[in-house]
Write an enzyme that holds these catalytic residues in place. Structure first.
Site, mmCIF file in Angstrom:
data_model
loop_
_atom_site.group_PDB
_atom_site.id
_atom_site.type_symbol
_atom_site.label_atom_id
_atom_site.label_comp_id
_atom_site.label_asym_id
_atom_site.label_seq_id
_atom_site.Cartn_x
_atom_site.Cartn_y
_atom_site.Cartn_z
ATOM 1 C CG ASP A 38 -1.837 1.139 1.347
ATOM 2 O OD1 ASP A 38 -1.624 2.132 0.605
ATOM 3 O OD2 ASP A 38 -2.776 1.066 2.153
ATOM 4 C CD GLU A 90 25.127 0.395 8.322
ATOM 5 O OE1 GLU A 90 24.915 1.004 9.369
ATOM 6 O OE2 GLU A 90 24.401 -0.492 7.873
ATOM 7 C CB CYS A 122 23.265 5.481 11.130
ATOM 8 S SG CYS A 122 22.350 4.268 10.181
ATOM 9 N NE ARG A 209 5.004 -1.389 17.572
ATOM 10 C CZ ARG A 209 4.189 -0.415 17.203
ATOM 11 N NH1 ARG A 209 3.818 -0.314 15.961
ATOM 12 N NH2 ARG A 209 3.746 0.450 18.076
ATOM 13 C CB THR A 211 14.361 0.266 15.235
ATOM 14 O OG1 THR A 211 13.077 0.495 14.687
ATOM 15 C CG2 THR A 211 14.929 -1.017 14.679
ATOM 16 C CG HIS A 244 20.223 8.700 12.270
ATOM 17 N ND1 HIS A 244 20.813 8.732 11.031
ATOM 18 C CD2 HIS A 244 19.643 7.479 12.383
ATOM 19 C CE1 HIS A 244 20.603 7.579 10.424
ATOM 20 N NE2 HIS A 244 19.901 6.808 11.223
ATOM 21 C CE LYS A 249 4.662 10.390 9.826
ATOM 22 N NZ LYS A 249 3.847 9.187 9.732
ATOM 23 C CB SER A 306 21.464 0.381 14.975
ATOM 24 O OG SER A 306 20.318 1.035 14.510
#
Lengths: 355, 133
Positions: A38, A90, A122, A209, A211, A244, A249, A306
């Site tokens: 979608d 990376e 990152c 989630r 993360t 970052h 969002k 991360s």
């Protein structure tokens, strides 16, 4: 106890910067079409419209070199006076063989320097910058080159594939001709398995989630708050902020939690147009801010890697920033693009067997 | 394509990365790639290293459809003789340029790209290519 860091590093900062964004773009809509997803849900969920795609003959080393050459040009620094080259990535073209050595050679630096590649998902680019700042502050080197560069990987049909782009950015740190004075940093690091790639694996894995709250937000917010506590600064003291940007969002939410107006985020928010460029991400955002920063404007950079950690750094633009504007701004680079379809993207990113 | 040895790739790094050619200090002529002897001055010539300019114009070009081994997946691509701003001509690939912009006289700038890979596990050769600007 050491003296206040801000005093120790007085007069040190960024003396020039450069960035490189590959020309090709793929629309998130095109990736969603192929995998029957979608489109609206994905683009709204990520806030990303398209991502930059490195070409067949581009990798994190070529983008590092391109950005470094632009940084050398922009700074006016003689490359032979650079005493350290650190490359954060990376997606190294070699598992063993330093990209930093190739960059040093390609910019015409002297062999009389130290160099290494850094990896911290990152955030390795900002960590490379911290090392350069420390070495310049201590008088060990005159100038240091820190780079964030990645051809971000995402497994086909994985949520990461919709967001991972490619790009590189470099900053030269020194104490002459400073365009942004370094004020302070605060880093926050814990062992948090939110994203990883084992040595033999082609693509990384993200823990869904997980993360979010325990990973990105915990580290980014704590690093920013740590910097505020250390310096006495508050969100209102900053004119620009870059977080970052794994998507569009997360940085917006981080800004809201910390109390930054959305407007302060705008100039450094590049992910909607080029995707998450991993180690290059907060660097390109910072470069975009430096494209417009006026004397006295304060900039907050909070990277996130991360695994997990965040580096918060505070800079203050000088008069030199207005004088040393680069030939090409980040938003100009974003505008120069050529759309490719999924099949062409797959060819360029070598996601086909035997290519 | 036969994979060249790492020492061969290494020897070409100054030319491929930085476009370092030669200049004859006797007659002032520039050369790329590097030369050991100035063909004009012969024994009287004195050659020194000289960095070539990173911009120029397309002198002539061709579009390669039948690529040599190792470049098959990149075809079709443009190959051009570039006349650098100091008059020296170099052969190079053209990248990131729209087909209609690739023509004789077009202004180009150097880009740093991967040239070839010596197999899946071998060394990577990087160097100059050009982009129409």
């Amino acid at each position: 106890m050491r003296k206040a860091f801000g005093d120790f590093v007085k007069g040190i900062g960024i003396v020039g910067y450069g960035a490189y964004i590959p020309k090709r773009r793929i629309k998130v809509e095109e990736i969603a079409r192929v995998w029957g997803k979608d489109v609206k849900r994905i683009t709204e969920g990520l806030g990303i419209k398209e991502k930059a795609v490195a070409a067949f003959d581009e990798d994190s080393a070529t983008m590092a070199v391109e950005s470094a050459r632009r940084a050398v040009q922009n700074s006016g620094v003689d490359a032979k006076r650079i005493g350290a080259v650190f490359v954060g990535s990376e997606s190294k073209p070699y598992a063993v063989k330093p990209t930093a050595a190739a960059v040093a050679d390609a910019i015409g630096a002297s062999p009389e320097l130290t160099a290494a590649d850094f990896e911290f998902a990152c955030k390795s680019g900002t960590t490379a910058m911290q090392c350069c700042l420390g070495m310049v502050a201590s008088g060990m080197i005159e100038y240091g080159l820190a780079i964030g560069t990645d051809t971000a990987q995402g497994s086909p049909n994985d949520p990461l594939e919709f967001s991972t782009g490619g790009g590189g950015a470099s900053v030269i740190v020194g104490n002459q001709g400073v365009i942004a004075d370094f004020e302070e940093f605060y880093s926050y690091t814990t062992d948090t398995p939110d994203f990883w790639r084992r040595p033999s694996a082609e693509f990384p894995q993200a823990a869904g989630r997980f993360t979010g709250e325990p990973a990105y937000f915990r580290h980014v917010i704590n690093a920013a708050k740590g910097l505020f506590a250390k310096t006495g600064l508050e969100p209102k003291d900053f004119d620009h902020v870059v977080f970052h940007q794994p998507n569009a969002k997360f940085p917006l939410k981080a800004a809201k939690i910390l109390g930054f107006e959305e407007e302060k985020l705008k100039q450094g928010l590049v992910t909607p147009f080029i995707g998450n460029t991993y180690s290059a991400c907060s660097f390109i955002g910072l470069a975009s801010i430096l494209d417009v920063a006026r004397e006295g404007e304060r900039i907050l950079v909070v990277s996130y890697g991360s695994g997990a950690g965040a580096d918060a750094l505070s800079f203050k633009a000088t008069k030199e920033a207005e004088r040393k504007r680069p030939k090409e701004t980040i938003f100009n680079m974003i505008k120069e693009k050529e759309y490719v379809d999924y099949a062409t993207y797959v060819k360029h990113r070598r996601k086909l067997k035997d290519v | 394509m036969v994979s060249p040895s790492s020492s061969l790739i290494w020897r070409e790094i100054p030319e491929r990365y930085g476009m370092v050619g030669s200049v004859c200090q006797t007659c002032g002529a520039s050369y790329f790639p590097q030369r050991k002897v100035c063909p004009k001055c012969r024994r009287k010539g004195k050659l020194a290293l000289q960095k070539m300019p990173e911009n120029g114009r397309i002198y002539a070009f061709t579009e390669v459809h039948s690529a040599p081994r190792g470049f098959e997946n990149e075809s079709p691509y443009f190959l051009a003789i570039i006349e650098l701003s100091n008059g020296v001509r170099v052969l190079a690939q053209i990248v990131d340029s729209e087909k209609e912009k690739v023509k004789a006289g077009a202004t180009v700038e150097m880009r740093f790209r991967k040239i070839f890979e010596a197999g899946k596990e071998g060394i990577l050769a990087y160097g100059y290519k050009f982009k129409v600007v």
